[in-house]
Motif scaffolding. Sequence first.
Motif, PDB file in Angstrom:
ATOM      1  N   ALA A 252      -4.189   6.796 -10.261  1.00 52.41           N
ATOM      2  CA  ALA A 252      -2.742   6.559 -10.244  1.00 52.41           C
ATOM      3  C   ALA A 252      -2.403   5.308  -9.451  1.00 52.41           C
ATOM      4  CB  ALA A 252      -2.030   7.776  -9.654  1.00 52.41           C
ATOM      5  N   LYS A 253      -3.069   5.119  -8.312  1.00 49.69           N
ATOM      6  CA  LYS A 253      -2.809   3.915  -7.505  1.00 49.69           C
ATOM      7  C   LYS A 253      -3.260   2.660  -8.235  1.00 49.69           C
ATOM      8  CE  LYS A 253      -4.822   6.119  -4.134  1.00 49.69           C
ATOM      9  NZ  LYS A 253      -5.450   6.567  -2.883  1.00 49.69           N
ATOM     10  N   HIS A 254      -4.410   2.734  -8.897  1.00 49.40           N
ATOM     11  CA  HIS A 254      -4.901   1.585  -9.648  1.00 49.40           C
ATOM     12  C   HIS A 254      -3.980   1.269 -10.819  1.00 49.40           C
ATOM     13  CE1 HIS A 254      -9.369   1.500  -8.168  1.00 49.40           C
ATOM     14  NE2 HIS A 254      -8.481   1.377  -7.200  1.00 49.40           N
ATOM     15  N   ASN A 255      -3.434   2.302 -11.458  1.00 51.24           N
ATOM     16  CA  ASN A 255      -2.524   2.066 -12.583  1.00 51.24           C
ATOM     17  C   ASN A 255      -1.286   1.303 -12.135  1.00 51.24           C
ATOM     18  OD1 ASN A 255      -4.139   3.319 -14.487  1.00 51.24           O
ATOM     19  ND2 ASN A 255      -3.176   5.331 -14.225  1.00 51.24           N
ATOM     20  N   LYS A 256      -0.766   1.648 -10.957  1.00 52.10           N
ATOM     21  CA  LYS A 256       0.401   0.930 -10.433  1.00 52.10           C
ATOM     22  C   LYS A 256       0.049  -0.520 -10.112  1.00 52.10           C
ATOM     23  CE  LYS A 256       2.714   4.966  -8.440  1.00 52.10           C
ATOM     24  NZ  LYS A 256       3.237   5.596  -7.206  1.00 52.10           N
ATOM     25  N   LEU A 257      -1.118  -0.717  -9.499  1.00 50.27           N
ATOM     26  CA  LEU A 257      -1.530  -2.076  -9.163  1.00 50.27           C
ATOM     27  C   LEU A 257      -1.784  -2.904 -10.421  1.00 50.27           C
ATOM     28  CD1 LEU A 257      -3.906  -1.286  -6.156  1.00 50.27           C
ATOM     29  CD2 LEU A 257      -1.693  -2.431  -6.059  1.00 50.27           C
ATOM     30  N   MET A 258      -2.295  -2.264 -11.480  1.00 45.94           N
ATOM     31  CA  MET A 258      -2.526  -2.983 -12.734  1.00 45.94           C
ATOM     32  C   MET A 258      -1.200  -3.403 -13.378  1.00 45.94           C
ATOM     33  SD  MET A 258      -5.831  -1.139 -14.549  1.00 45.94           S
ATOM     34  CE  MET A 258      -5.170   0.522 -14.484  1.00 45.94           C
ATOM     35  N   LEU A 259      -0.173  -2.559 -13.236  1.00 46.23           N
ATOM     36  CA  LEU A 259       1.148  -2.937 -13.745  1.00 46.23           C
ATOM     37  C   LEU A 259       1.691  -4.140 -12.988  1.00 46.23           C
ATOM     38  CD1 LEU A 259       2.903   0.521 -14.294  1.00 46.23           C
ATOM     39  CD2 LEU A 259       2.381  -1.174 -16.041  1.00 46.23           C
TER      40      LEU A 259
ATOM     41  N   SER B  96       0.834  -1.208   0.000  1.00 42.21           N
ATOM     42  CA  SER B  96       0.000   0.000   0.000  1.00 42.21           C
ATOM     43  C   SER B  96       0.865   1.253   0.000  1.00 42.21           C
ATOM     44  CB  SER B  96      -0.920  -0.001   1.225  1.00 42.21           C
ATOM     45  OG  SER B  96      -1.774  -1.122   1.230  1.00 42.21           O
ATOM     46  N   ASP B  97       1.962   1.230   0.754  1.00 46.34           N
ATOM     47  CA  ASP B  97       2.840   2.388   0.798  1.00 46.34           C
ATOM     48  C   ASP B  97       3.601   2.565  -0.512  1.00 46.34           C
ATOM     49  OD1 ASP B  97       2.154   3.209   3.347  1.00 46.34           O
ATOM     50  OD2 ASP B  97       3.614   1.902   4.306  1.00 46.34           O
ATOM     51  N   ILE B  98       3.932   1.478  -1.179  1.00 41.04           N
ATOM     52  CA  ILE B  98       4.647   1.577  -2.448  1.00 41.04           C
ATOM     53  C   ILE B  98       3.782   2.263  -3.509  1.00 41.04           C
ATOM     54  CG2 ILE B  98       5.526   0.214  -4.397  1.00 41.04           C
ATOM     55  CD1 ILE B  98       6.743  -1.699  -2.442  1.00 41.04           C
ATOM     56  N   VAL B  99       2.473   2.008  -3.487  1.00 39.50           N
ATOM     57  CA  VAL B  99       1.582   2.661  -4.449  1.00 39.50           C
ATOM     58  C   VAL B  99       1.087   4.001  -3.919  1.00 39.50           C
ATOM     59  CG1 VAL B  99       0.853   0.468  -5.443  1.00 39.50           C
ATOM     60  CG2 VAL B  99      -0.483   1.472  -3.592  1.00 39.50           C
ATOM     61  N   CYS B 100       1.704   4.473  -2.817  1.00 43.05           N
ATOM     62  CA  CYS B 100       1.398   5.787  -2.240  1.00 43.05           C
ATOM     63  C   CYS B 100      -0.040   5.894  -1.753  1.00 43.05           C
ATOM     64  CB  CYS B 100       1.702   6.902  -3.241  1.00 43.05           C
ATOM     65  SG  CYS B 100       3.404   6.899  -3.841  1.00 43.05           S
ATOM     66  N   ALA B 101      -0.547   4.840  -1.142  1.00 45.82           N
ATOM     67  CA  ALA B 101      -1.903   4.872  -0.607  1.00 45.82           C
ATOM     68  C   ALA B 101      -1.949   5.750   0.634  1.00 45.82           C
ATOM     69  CB  ALA B 101      -2.384   3.465  -0.257  1.00 45.82           C
ATOM     70  N   ASN B 102      -3.008   6.522   0.765  1.00 45.75           N
ATOM     71  CA  ASN B 102      -3.228   7.344   1.940  1.00 45.75           C
ATOM     72  C   ASN B 102      -3.296   6.473   3.179  1.00 45.75           C
ATOM     73  OD1 ASN B 102      -5.122   8.755   3.976  1.00 45.75           O
ATOM     74  ND2 ASN B 102      -4.586  10.392   2.553  1.00 45.75           N
ATOM     75  N   ARG B 103      -2.898   7.029   4.325  1.00 42.33           N
ATOM     76  CA  ARG B 103      -2.889   6.251   5.560  1.00 42.33           C
ATOM     77  C   ARG B 103      -4.253   5.637   5.866  1.00 42.33           C
ATOM     78  NH1 ARG B 103      -1.758  10.084   9.855  1.00 42.33           N
ATOM     79  NH2 ARG B 103       0.443   9.920   9.323  1.00 42.33           N
TER      80      ARG B 103
ATOM     81  N   GLY C 206      -8.846  -2.831 -12.466  1.00 38.63           N
ATOM     82  CA  GLY C 206      -8.827  -2.525 -13.886  1.00 38.63           C
ATOM     83  C   GLY C 206      -8.146  -3.629 -14.671  1.00 38.63           C
ATOM     84  N   LEU C 207      -8.056  -3.454 -15.961  1.00 40.55           N
ATOM     85  CA  LEU C 207      -7.431  -4.452 -16.829  1.00 40.55           C
ATOM     86  C   LEU C 207      -5.930  -4.481 -16.586  1.00 40.55           C
ATOM     87  CD1 LEU C 207      -8.060  -6.431 -19.165  1.00 40.55           C
ATOM     88  CD2 LEU C 207      -7.407  -4.593 -20.746  1.00 40.55           C
ATOM     89  N   PRO C 208      -5.356  -5.665 -16.250  1.00 46.45           N
ATOM     90  CA  PRO C 208      -3.907  -5.747 -15.990  1.00 46.45           C
ATOM     91  C   PRO C 208      -3.089  -5.272 -17.176  1.00 46.45           C
ATOM     92  CG  PRO C 208      -5.016  -7.748 -15.263  1.00 46.45           C
ATOM     93  CD  PRO C 208      -6.030  -6.955 -16.032  1.00 46.45           C
ATOM     94  N   THR C 209      -2.016  -4.549 -16.879  1.00 42.52           N
ATOM     95  CA  THR C 209      -1.094  -4.066 -17.903  1.00 42.52           C
ATOM     96  C   THR C 209       0.284  -4.676 -17.659  1.00 42.52           C
ATOM     97  OG1 THR C 209      -0.714  -2.085 -16.560  1.00 42.52           O
ATOM     98  CG2 THR C 209      -2.339  -1.927 -18.325  1.00 42.52           C
TER      99      THR C 209
END
Length: 550
Positions: free
Chosen positions: A106-113, A13-20, A266-269
């Motif tokens: 932005a967080k979802h894009n990182k998780l999709m990657l 969660s911290d790597i994708v910069c998720a809020n506390r 979202g769709l995995p990238t």
Amino acid sequence: MVTTAMGFSAMLSDIVCANRTDPIRAQIFSTTLMMSGIATFLQSVFGIRLPMFQGPSSSFIPPLVALSRLDAWKCPETDISNTGYNISSTTAINMTFMHEAHTLEAKHNKLMLFSGSLAVAALLEIILGFTGFTGFLVKFVSPITIAATITSIGFSIINLAIKYSEKHWGISLMTASLGLIAILYLGNMSIPLPPFRKGAKRIYIFRNYPVLFAVGVGWAVAHILTVYNVFTSDRTHSHYTARTDAKIEILHLTPWFYLPYPGQYGLPTFNMAIFLGFLVATLTSMIESIGDYFAAAQLCNIPRPPHHAVSRGILIEGLAGMLSGLMGACHATTSYSGHVALIGVTKVASRIVLITAAVILFILSVLGKVAAFMATIPDPIIGGIFIVTVVIMTSVGLSTLHGVTLNSRNTLILGVALGLGILSPTWIEDNPNSIKTGNFELDQIIKIILGTDMFIAGIIAAILDNTIPGTKKERGMVGADYEEEADNQLESIDQSYKDVYEFPMLQNFLKKHHKLCKMCPFLPTPKVICDRRLSEAIERRLSEPNEKGL
């Protein structure tokens, strides 16, 4: 496993910069629990069919940490008190990225990657398991290589332990100390269960659940200090994250029920740099799992797994890894060495127990409030978990050297591998702009590879160990794990032991189509099936009443 999942999901969660207080923390934790339950069920029923617990693989921590060192993945520093912490060193960040990093997209894009790259990386494990190529690969992996790889994983977690623990060293060290004391000193101490009378059943809580015990006590102490306002109420102060109500908003924002599903972000990238990092982690996890298979069989007092069973176990882990990617877990699952050790301690080696645990994990994963509560764990306690993880991973890595002759050859190989494994990521972190090939994507790939200490240590150890002259005995490659006639060992044992690695529900199908097994290395060999048919025919003949009364 639950405590490991808590630390892993918090780090991700911290790597994708998720809020506390972002509900995505609870979603990641729920997905991790669900995939652990699914993987454990599949492995117990269709895979190696040994009581092997599956959970998030620590092998994925080094590439994730290496990825966080890249400028494009650094979290904004202006809101560091709200994002948790910045895993990497401080650098100047583009103001536009700082604004976009907090958006849900932005967080979802990182998780999709992460998801797409993991799914593709898991394909290699599926192919190796399906083709039975794992047996060939293991011939080049000695205990020295395994020791260097696993030990470097422990070293790579040190920075994570420091980053979380420095929020409040007192709580972190207390949690870590309790865990280590439980492991080292209180292992033989049992606690009676109600009713408290003579002969009552006792549980070895300190031996079986040392980390869970430490987390529980640490969390309770942190809560008491929070209630009496010992910790500051200033959100910008690092000690604020030690409060048990620092992330309480997650509980209010998370629904009671949440069902993780494929493509939930979202769709995995796909990203080549992330893929290569995950590919190395997958190979490391696979090698570690094979070692756990043999160790579990030995503790269960049954013959070691034949080649087809090992291949099937790796195949299931690959399928679970691909599903983890599609589900957005961003990490594969692997067998837990700690649970293998518990088999020898508790003397419980039942598939039913593991299947029950898998069902419980699945139920917990859909209870959104439960996942949200677990996600509110204070950061310093997570730091304590990582400190214990460093100790455990390092000790597990070094323990693989028990059959190795520690002469100058082997100690030098181990020293060079571990030394360069530490040096390379440190140099990359201190000199992030030193890699300039003219191609941005290639720069990212090189930085992740050189920044993954597990890969550097493992590949150097493997090259040196296979090129420097040395006997198999001094390399520790003499023993059951390196013998080749695994299937033949099943011929001279009792029929009940043969059933351990077979499929009772599919035997009739395999008997009729035993030629299919020649094309599928993960299925029992035709010889094993024919021997089984002969044994069953003899048993039926002996059980028939003698018509002549003799």
